[in-house]
Design a protein around this motif. Structure first.
Motif, PDB file in Angstrom:
ATOM      1  N   UNK A 122     -36.488 -21.509 -28.227  1.00  0.00           N
ATOM      2  CA  UNK A 122     -36.094 -20.065 -27.649  1.00  0.00           C
ATOM      3  C   UNK A 122     -34.903 -19.968 -27.373  1.00  0.00           C
ATOM      4  N   UNK A 123     -34.663 -18.483 -27.080  1.00  0.00           N
ATOM      5  CA  UNK A 123     -33.138 -18.245 -26.608  1.00  0.00           C
ATOM      6  C   UNK A 123     -32.711 -18.872 -25.293  1.00  0.00           C
ATOM      7  N   UNK A 124     -33.824 -19.084 -24.420  1.00  0.00           N
ATOM      8  CA  UNK A 124     -33.706 -19.473 -23.106  1.00  0.00           C
ATOM      9  C   UNK A 124     -33.101 -20.710 -23.177  1.00  0.00           C
ATOM     10  N   UNK A 125     -33.753 -21.617 -23.915  1.00  0.00           N
ATOM     11  CA  UNK A 125     -33.460 -23.207 -24.308  1.00  0.00           C
ATOM     12  C   UNK A 125     -32.133 -23.193 -24.886  1.00  0.00           C
ATOM     13  N   UNK A 126     -31.692 -22.421 -25.855  1.00  0.00           N
ATOM     14  CA  UNK A 126     -30.692 -22.579 -26.355  1.00  0.00           C
ATOM     15  C   UNK A 126     -29.396 -22.350 -25.758  1.00  0.00           C
ATOM     16  N   UNK A 172     -48.069 -18.546 -15.399  1.00  0.00           N
ATOM     17  CA  UNK A 172     -47.055 -18.165 -14.470  1.00  0.00           C
ATOM     18  C   UNK A 172     -45.974 -19.142 -14.229  1.00  0.00           C
ATOM     19  N   UNK A 173     -45.920 -20.274 -15.512  1.00  0.00           N
ATOM     20  CA  UNK A 173     -45.031 -21.581 -15.425  1.00  0.00           C
ATOM     21  C   UNK A 173     -43.649 -20.994 -15.858  1.00  0.00           C
ATOM     22  N   UNK A 174     -42.762 -21.796 -15.561  1.00  0.00           N
ATOM     23  CA  UNK A 174     -41.256 -21.809 -16.097  1.00  0.00           C
ATOM     24  C   UNK A 174     -41.266 -22.425 -17.169  1.00  0.00           C
ATOM     25  N   UNK A 175     -41.534 -21.619 -18.495  1.00  0.00           N
ATOM     26  CA  UNK A 175     -41.830 -22.196 -19.623  1.00  0.00           C
ATOM     27  C   UNK A 175     -40.650 -22.144 -20.752  1.00  0.00           C
ATOM     28  N   UNK A 186     -42.178 -13.121 -16.669  1.00  0.00           N
ATOM     29  CA  UNK A 186     -40.965 -12.424 -17.282  1.00  0.00           C
ATOM     30  C   UNK A 186     -39.776 -13.362 -16.990  1.00  0.00           C
ATOM     31  N   UNK A 187     -39.910 -14.565 -18.102  1.00  0.00           N
ATOM     32  CA  UNK A 187     -38.826 -15.664 -17.768  1.00  0.00           C
ATOM     33  C   UNK A 187     -38.813 -16.570 -18.842  1.00  0.00           C
ATOM     34  N   UNK A 188     -37.798 -17.229 -19.404  1.00  0.00           N
ATOM     35  CA  UNK A 188     -37.928 -18.275 -20.407  1.00  0.00           C
ATOM     36  C   UNK A 188     -38.624 -17.959 -21.747  1.00  0.00           C
ATOM     37  N   UNK A 189     -39.203 -18.896 -22.253  1.00  0.00           N
ATOM     38  CA  UNK A 189     -39.793 -18.940 -23.578  1.00  0.00           C
ATOM     39  C   UNK A 189     -40.662 -17.534 -23.835  1.00  0.00           C
ATOM     40  N   UNK A 190     -41.377 -17.142 -22.664  1.00  0.00           N
ATOM     41  CA  UNK A 190     -42.171 -16.183 -22.754  1.00  0.00           C
ATOM     42  C   UNK A 190     -41.701 -14.771 -23.315  1.00  0.00           C
ATOM     43  N   UNK A 191     -40.407 -14.798 -23.117  1.00  0.00           N
ATOM     44  CA  UNK A 191     -39.833 -13.548 -23.455  1.00  0.00           C
ATOM     45  C   UNK A 191     -39.520 -13.248 -25.025  1.00  0.00           C
ATOM     46  N   UNK A 200     -46.046  -8.317 -18.320  1.00  0.00           N
ATOM     47  CA  UNK A 200     -45.153  -9.264 -17.529  1.00  0.00           C
ATOM     48  C   UNK A 200     -45.296  -9.099 -16.111  1.00  0.00           C
ATOM     49  N   UNK A 201     -45.108  -9.864 -15.278  1.00  0.00           N
ATOM     50  CA  UNK A 201     -44.892  -9.796 -13.965  1.00  0.00           C
ATOM     51  C   UNK A 201     -43.740 -10.594 -13.488  1.00  0.00           C
TER      52      UNK A 201
END
Length: 366
Positions: A158-162, A269-272, A292-297, A308-309
């Motif tokens: 994901x973009x967040x991990x990159x 609701x995880x930090x995924x 609304x965070x991390x890989x869910x985006x 999203x929450x």
């Protein structure tokens, strides 16, 4: 071209293990090296693979409780030289440290959470693990940085991990989203005592998955919540479980397909690092309510495939679920969205990254 696979440990049924099964489809003749292999704890499909556990696997308690082995695995992988033209490492902390004779490609799910997000990973309920990781952290961090620099190519989900890989290692990682591996048209097995229309949460029961917040969100409401997953937080969560929440632990793939097909929607609701479960739900035409965070985006489209929450708290999740109930979603659009993350697309793209000089149509990979 000889290809070998390396994975941290095969002791559980999670998203990373499903990705490894897809890697084996890309390279079906590749041996798979891993520190610990507990056949009964992971997916049965691994039984047909060429699994090569490392010597630490002889210690039975570590196979059943792999987190006890965390401080030991750096030297374990450092002593495992893998002989192949290309070694594909499936890693969230250890496998990328193997010495190789050929090219090394790392598929990184996240820089090691136990090093760079220790409190989020451990939570407040395991002080001994916190102390052990804290004492070993300086040495493990140096080891981890050297291991990352030994790779020829980094891939991620994901973009967040990159972005995190760039921040922690100073390495550019190419984006290759994992596939979902559920098959909506395959056999389904009903779970006794559960009526359709429930909310579904599919998650390992770890502190950073925030399942306690999901439980708090439905407490005192008319919603029914079914939680699928194992983990060290289960006892604590079940002790506080309201009557409208049911914990199933591990389920078969056929039961999971039935749960996705019969649920009203997924909640997470995880930090995924990668939002896999919303794709699995979408494959069955079901929407998701997610953080609304991390890989869910990368895997949820607001208003089209989910809601999203903004914070993993009971009130925020409850408001998101109210919005989910009132919204209208197209099952056909949801399934189309999931099809864009198919296993066939992943397999072909992975082959191009791992063997970039291979001409399409040549002999089988791996």
């Amino acid at each position: 071209m000889r290809v070998a696979l390396v994975h941290d440990y095969l002791t559980q049924r999670g998203g990373a293990e499903r990705v490894v099964l897809s890697m084996l489809k890309a390279f079906p003749r590749a041996p798979l090296y891993t520190s610990l292999y507990e056949a009964g704890g992971t997916f049965p499909e691994f039984a047909s693979a060429d699994i090569r556990p490392l010597p630490v696997n002889r210690i039975g308690p570590l196979r059943r409780h792999h987190r006890w082995a965390l401080p030991l695995l750096a030297p374990v992988f450092s002593r495992c030289r893998v002989e192949a033209d290309v070694v594909l490492c499936s890693s969230s902390g250890w496998a990328h440290g193997v010495p190789v004779d050929g090219r090394k490609v790392v598929y990184c799910y996240a820089p090691a959470r136990w090093l760079y997000q220790t409190r989020r990973y451990v939570g407040d309920g395991r002080p001994l693990l916190s102390v052990a990781l804290g004492a070993a952290k300086p040495w493990l961090t140096r080891w981890d940085q050297r291991a990352a620099r030994s790779a020829d190519c980094y891939l991620t989900s994901s973009r967040a991990v990159a972005a995190h890989i760039g921040q922690v290692y100073g390495i550019h990682a190419a984006l290759l989203p994992p596939p979902h591996n559920v098959a909506p048209d395959a056999e389904q097995a009903p779970v006794p005592g559960i009526e359709p229309g429930f909310l579904l949460c599919v998650s390992r029961l770890l502190a950073y998955k925030n399942v306690d917040a999901v439980v708090a969100a439905v407490s005192g409401t008319a919603d029914r919540l079914v939680v699928v997953g194992q983990g060290p937080e289960r006892g604590r969560l079940e002790a506080r479980c309201p009557a409208n929440v049911r914990f199933l632990g591990g389920v078969s793939d056929a039961e999971l397909r039935w749960l996705y097909a019969q649920c009203a929607g997924l909640v997470a609701a995880s930090y995924e690092d990668y939002g896999l479960t919303p794709l699995e739900a979408a494959a069955f035409g079901k929407p998701s309510c997610v953080l609304r965070l991390g890989g869910f985006l990368d895997t949820v489209v607001a208003g089209q495939t989910g809601i999203f929450f903004d914070e993993p708290t009971g009130p925020q999740i409850r408001a998101g679920l109210e919005e989910l109930r009132s919204a209208r979603f197209s099952p056909a659009l949801l399934r189309q969205h999931a099809d864009g993350f198919s296993e066939d697309r992943f397999v072909e793209a992975l082959r191009r990254h791992v063997l970039p000089d291979r001409v399409p149509g040549q002999a089988a990979y791996g």
